[in-house]
Design a protein around this motif. Structure first.
Motif, mmCIF file in Angstrom:
data_model
loop_
_atom_site.group_PDB
_atom_site.id
_atom_site.type_symbol
_atom_site.label_atom_id
_atom_site.label_comp_id
_atom_site.label_asym_id
_atom_site.label_seq_id
_atom_site.Cartn_x
_atom_site.Cartn_y
_atom_site.Cartn_z
ATOM 1 N N ASP A 126 25.264 -21.026 20.767
ATOM 2 C CA ASP A 126 24.680 -21.805 19.670
ATOM 3 C C ASP A 126 23.183 -21.563 19.542
ATOM 4 O O ASP A 126 22.643 -21.532 18.432
ATOM 5 C CB ASP A 126 24.975 -23.291 19.852
ATOM 6 C CG ASP A 126 26.444 -23.626 19.600
ATOM 7 O OD1 ASP A 126 27.160 -22.804 18.996
ATOM 8 O OD2 ASP A 126 26.873 -24.713 20.030
ATOM 9 N N GLY A 129 22.671 -18.353 17.767
ATOM 10 C CA GLY A 129 22.936 -18.532 16.346
ATOM 11 C C GLY A 129 21.776 -19.122 15.591
ATOM 12 O O GLY A 129 21.641 -18.928 14.388
ATOM 13 N N GLY A 151 33.341 -20.967 20.592
ATOM 14 C CA GLY A 151 33.140 -20.569 19.200
ATOM 15 C C GLY A 151 34.233 -21.053 18.265
ATOM 16 O O GLY A 151 33.976 -21.404 17.118
ATOM 17 N N LEU A 172 31.365 -12.344 17.548
ATOM 18 C CA LEU A 172 31.303 -13.679 16.968
ATOM 19 C C LEU A 172 30.236 -13.643 15.886
ATOM 20 O O LEU A 172 29.133 -13.151 16.117
ATOM 21 C CB LEU A 172 30.940 -14.726 18.027
ATOM 22 C CG LEU A 172 31.974 -14.893 19.129
ATOM 23 C CD1 LEU A 172 31.517 -14.198 20.394
ATOM 24 C CD2 LEU A 172 32.245 -16.355 19.391
ATOM 25 N N SER A 173 30.581 -14.142 14.715
ATOM 26 C CA SER A 173 29.586 -14.185 13.647
ATOM 27 C C SER A 173 29.583 -15.581 13.049
ATOM 28 O O SER A 173 30.611 -16.234 12.961
ATOM 29 C CB SER A 173 29.893 -13.132 12.573
ATOM 30 O OG SER A 173 31.174 -13.338 12.026
ATOM 31 N N TRP A 179 31.816 -20.563 13.834
ATOM 32 C CA TRP A 179 31.912 -19.180 14.301
ATOM 33 C C TRP A 179 33.229 -18.552 13.873
ATOM 34 O O TRP A 179 34.267 -19.203 13.857
ATOM 35 C CB TRP A 179 31.820 -19.129 15.827
ATOM 36 C CG TRP A 179 30.493 -19.534 16.353
ATOM 37 C CD1 TRP A 179 30.154 -20.746 16.873
ATOM 38 C CD2 TRP A 179 29.313 -18.727 16.409
ATOM 39 N NE1 TRP A 179 28.830 -20.755 17.249
ATOM 40 C CE2 TRP A 179 28.290 -19.523 16.978
ATOM 41 C CE3 TRP A 179 29.019 -17.420 16.043
ATOM 42 C CZ2 TRP A 179 27.005 -19.060 17.192
ATOM 43 C CZ3 TRP A 179 27.732 -16.953 16.256
ATOM 44 C CH2 TRP A 179 26.741 -17.762 16.818
#
Length: 193
Positions: A126, A129, A151, A172-173, A179
């Motif tokens: 996180d 991100g 995620g 992971l996007s 996610w």
């Protein structure tokens, strides 16, 4: 802000071949050769990191990555089981192994519980991100599995249902709380036909 986090599982080593709780064993020659062969298939990223284990750092080096060690990507702390084979621990401590597998809060080995592992890795994910951009990290299979569990907001027990092979990309996007996951892309160089 959206980020792309690509996790690369490290190459094989003797401890993994023996189903041994790693204990920070380095790559062996076969693992190093495999990682070098896969180097051309490594995607680019704005930030390149590695778990601090010898296996992760050795894989990153063999892949040609100038990866900085990231403490949050440390492998699962299995306390006194570290360095021992799973079958040995299962024979010596069957009730402890059953508790470890059955209860995400259990840490009969004196190390980190599954719940704590998922929380630690999820906190790192996180945080990554929040920055946006792209991150590439060589991370132990347990760390990759924990990232996927976090995620996708899966229950911690789902961890045991995920397999992560050596030299595989897991992407992971998204961002904290949202996610998407792309699992299991082998890190291989396409062959000419």
């Amino acid at each position: 802000m959206t980020v792309r986090v690509v996790l690369v599982s490290p190459a094989m080593n003797a401890a993994l071949r023996e189903a041994r709780f790693d204990g920070d064993a380095p790559l062996d020659r076969a693992g190093e050769r495999s990682a070098r062969a896969a180097a051309p298939a490594v995607p680019g990223a704005g930030l390149v990191l590695s778990g601090p284990s010898e296996r992760c750092l050795g894989t990153a080096a063999a892949l040609g990555l100038a990866a900085g060690p990231e403490p949050a990507l440390t492998g699962w702390d299995l306390g006194r089981w570290s360095g021992r084979r799973l079958d040995e621990v299962g024979a010596a401590e069957p009730a402890a192994v059953a508790a470890w597998i059955g209860d995400p809060a259990a840490a009969p080995h004196g190390g980190e519980s599954l719940r704590n592992l998922v929380e630690r890795v999820g906190g790192w994910l996180d945080g990554a991100g929040a920055e946006g951009g792209s991150v590439l990290a060589v991370a132990e299979p347990a760390v990759v599995r924990a990232a996927v569990v976090h995620g996708l907001s899966l229950p911690p027990e789902a961890f045991w249902r995920l397999d992560v092979a050596p030299l595989v990309l897991t992407e992971l996007s998204g961002r904290s709380g949202r996610w998407n996951v792309r699992l299991g892309r082998p890190l291989t160089v396409p062959q000419d036909s």
